[in-house]
Design a protein around this motif. Structure first.
Motif, PDB file in Angstrom:
ATOM      1  N   LYS A 109      95.528   8.926  44.159  1.00  0.00           N
ATOM      2  CA  LYS A 109      94.405   8.812  43.225  1.00  0.00           C
ATOM      3  C   LYS A 109      94.571   7.549  42.377  1.00  0.00           C
ATOM      4  CE  LYS A 109      92.098  11.932  40.047  1.00  0.00           C
ATOM      5  NZ  LYS A 109      92.199  13.207  39.339  1.00  0.00           N
ATOM      6  N   VAL A 112      93.792   4.539  44.522  1.00  0.00           N
ATOM      7  CA  VAL A 112      92.341   4.448  44.681  1.00  0.00           C
ATOM      8  C   VAL A 112      91.736   3.777  43.442  1.00  0.00           C
ATOM      9  CG1 VAL A 112      90.234   5.881  44.686  1.00  0.00           C
ATOM     10  CG2 VAL A 112      92.076   6.364  46.307  1.00  0.00           C
ATOM     11  N   SER A 113      92.186   4.182  42.262  1.00  0.00           N
ATOM     12  CA  SER A 113      91.662   3.575  41.023  1.00  0.00           C
ATOM     13  C   SER A 113      91.954   2.089  40.987  1.00  0.00           C
ATOM     14  CB  SER A 113      92.322   4.173  39.779  1.00  0.00           C
ATOM     15  OG  SER A 113      92.055   5.502  39.705  1.00  0.00           O
ATOM     16  N   LEU A 116      89.710   0.196  43.327  1.00  0.00           N
ATOM     17  CA  LEU A 116      88.344   0.066  42.813  1.00  0.00           C
ATOM     18  C   LEU A 116      88.280  -0.902  41.636  1.00  0.00           C
ATOM     19  CD1 LEU A 116      87.199   3.776  43.107  1.00  0.00           C
ATOM     20  CD2 LEU A 116      86.425   1.833  44.483  1.00  0.00           C
ATOM     21  N   LEU A 150      89.560  11.843  45.852  1.00  0.00           N
ATOM     22  CA  LEU A 150      88.335  11.028  45.886  1.00  0.00           C
ATOM     23  C   LEU A 150      87.113  11.620  45.178  1.00  0.00           C
ATOM     24  CD1 LEU A 150      88.328   9.803  49.615  1.00  0.00           C
ATOM     25  CD2 LEU A 150      89.103   8.551  47.610  1.00  0.00           C
ATOM     26  N   HIS A 152      86.500  12.603  42.331  1.00  0.00           N
ATOM     27  CA  HIS A 152      86.220  12.267  40.924  1.00  0.00           C
ATOM     28  C   HIS A 152      85.440  10.940  40.863  1.00  0.00           C
ATOM     29  CE1 HIS A 152      89.662   9.907  42.128  1.00  0.00           C
ATOM     30  NE2 HIS A 152      89.476   9.121  41.086  1.00  0.00           N
ATOM     31  N   LEU A 153      85.278  10.269  42.009  1.00  0.00           N
ATOM     32  CA  LEU A 153      84.650   8.945  42.012  1.00  0.00           C
ATOM     33  C   LEU A 153      83.151   9.037  41.735  1.00  0.00           C
ATOM     34  CD1 LEU A 153      86.312   7.266  45.137  1.00  0.00           C
ATOM     35  CD2 LEU A 153      87.018   7.164  42.728  1.00  0.00           C
ATOM     36  N   SER A 154      82.628   7.984  41.136  1.00  0.00           N
ATOM     37  CA  SER A 154      81.180   7.912  40.934  1.00  0.00           C
ATOM     38  C   SER A 154      80.532   7.597  42.287  1.00  0.00           C
ATOM     39  CB  SER A 154      80.843   6.794  39.949  1.00  0.00           C
ATOM     40  OG  SER A 154      81.187   5.555  40.544  1.00  0.00           O
ATOM     41  N   SER A 157      80.985   4.033  43.567  1.00  0.00           N
ATOM     42  CA  SER A 157      82.302   3.621  44.081  1.00  0.00           C
ATOM     43  C   SER A 157      82.428   3.855  45.580  1.00  0.00           C
ATOM     44  CB  SER A 157      83.414   4.418  43.386  1.00  0.00           C
ATOM     45  OG  SER A 157      83.433   4.136  42.022  1.00  0.00           O
ATOM     46  N   TRP A 158      81.622   4.759  46.114  1.00  0.00           N
ATOM     47  CA  TRP A 158      81.763   5.116  47.528  1.00  0.00           C
ATOM     48  C   TRP A 158      81.405   3.972  48.480  1.00  0.00           C
ATOM     49  CZ3 TRP A 158      83.798   9.285  50.211  1.00  0.00           C
ATOM     50  CH2 TRP A 158      84.363  10.259  49.390  1.00  0.00           C
ATOM     51  N   VAL A 161      84.556   2.793  50.008  1.00  0.00           N
ATOM     52  CA  VAL A 161      85.401   3.776  50.699  1.00  0.00           C
ATOM     53  C   VAL A 161      85.064   3.880  52.189  1.00  0.00           C
ATOM     54  CG1 VAL A 161      86.158   6.197  50.743  1.00  0.00           C
ATOM     55  CG2 VAL A 161      85.464   5.164  48.568  1.00  0.00           C
ATOM     56  N   TYR A 197      77.997  15.114  46.485  1.00  0.00           N
ATOM     57  CA  TYR A 197      77.165  14.005  45.999  1.00  0.00           C
ATOM     58  C   TYR A 197      75.728  14.197  46.486  1.00  0.00           C
ATOM     59  CZ  TYR A 197      81.610  11.801  44.782  1.00  0.00           C
ATOM     60  OH  TYR A 197      82.841  11.544  44.244  1.00  0.00           O
TER      61      TYR A 197
END
Ligand code: PGA
Length: 249
Positions: A109, A112-113, A116, A150, A152-154, A157-158, A161, A197
């Motif tokens: 996680k 990932v942050s 991004l 993943l 928690h992502l907005s 952000s996808w 990914v 989503y």
């Protein structure tokens, strides 16, 4: 709509000469523009690979990076270092990193942050163990891996990914998921994203399959509607095999 992707993960293989020769051979090939072709050479060769592939369709992706921006982390490399040599993509959470270097959903996680924050695109790998499949808990395992790292992502952000479903029992073993098993899981993953989503977002996410893909099984797996390409280990080291796999998508 989502794009087809075939990525070769060269792992800890190929010295400098072998790396350069493989890239030279790949550059001589004609790839269709409907597929993104990526290669992940060892970290030490990334800068040279990036230079050699500039202006070609081949994209260079790192196999790993640290979640910290800099500091006392001997042996590690940062997102900023990758960016400084022009590498803007990274593989995160490969099963070998999870197994041998104790990467967990929690530590991933953070990676990932960092990816991004640095506006890097990343291939996020996940997959169940053989014991999970035998005990019929593979869907729960996948759900947990994705939601922990993943979900928690907005939504925005996808776009950075790319997912790679890699059943651990199929990696480097010669065992492959059947096309039906791959489709079943990819469809499940896409519906999970749609549920969390929106369907339109889920439809845009490329979901790759990985695990003993080779010229003889690639077309059958790639022909499944929710399989958008592959992450290739062993077969990506042989130019003819890799090319045939890319041509199959
Ligand atoms: P394999 O590796 O193709 O050699 O099974 C796949 C991977 O590790 O991504």
């Amino acid at each position: 709509m989502r794009k087809k992707i075939v990525a070769g993960n060269w792992k800890m293989n190929n010295n400098r000469t072998e790396t350069k020769n493989l890239i030279k051979s790949l550059k001589e090939l004609k790839f269709s523009s409907h597929v993104r072709v990526m290669i992940a050479p060892a970290l030490i060769h990334l800068a040279e690979a990036e230079e050699m592939t500039s202006g070609s369709i081949i994209e260079v992706i790192a196999q790993n990076m640290n979640s910290a921006e800099s500091g006392a982390f001997t042996g590690e490399i940062s997102a900023g270092m990758l960016q400084s040599i022009g590498v803007k993509k990274v593989i995160l959470g490969h099963s070998e990193r999870r197994t041998f270097y104790n990467e967990s959903d929690e530590s991933l996680k953070d990676k990932v942050s960092t990816a991004l924050k640095n506006d890097m695109e990343f291939i996020f790998c996940f997959g169940e163990q053989l014991s999970d499949r035998k005990s019929n808990s593979h869907f729960d395992v996948i759900k947990a891996q994705l939601s922990n790292a993943l979900f928690h992502l907005s939504s925005s952000s996808w776009s950075n990914v790319i997912l790679a479903y890699e059943p651990v029992w199929a990696i480097g073993t010669g065992e492959t998921a059947s096309p039906e098993q791959a489709q079943e899981m990819h469809n499940y993953i896409r519906s999970m994203i749609a549920e969390k989503y929106h369907q339109s977002l889920a439809d845009c996410v490329s979901i790759l399959y990985g695990g003993s893909l080779k010229p003889s099984n690639a077309s059958a797996i790639f022909s499944q509607p929710d399989v958008d390409g592959g992450l290739i280990g062993g077969a990506s080291l042989k130019v003819d095999d890799f090319y045939t796999i890319v041509q199959s998508v």
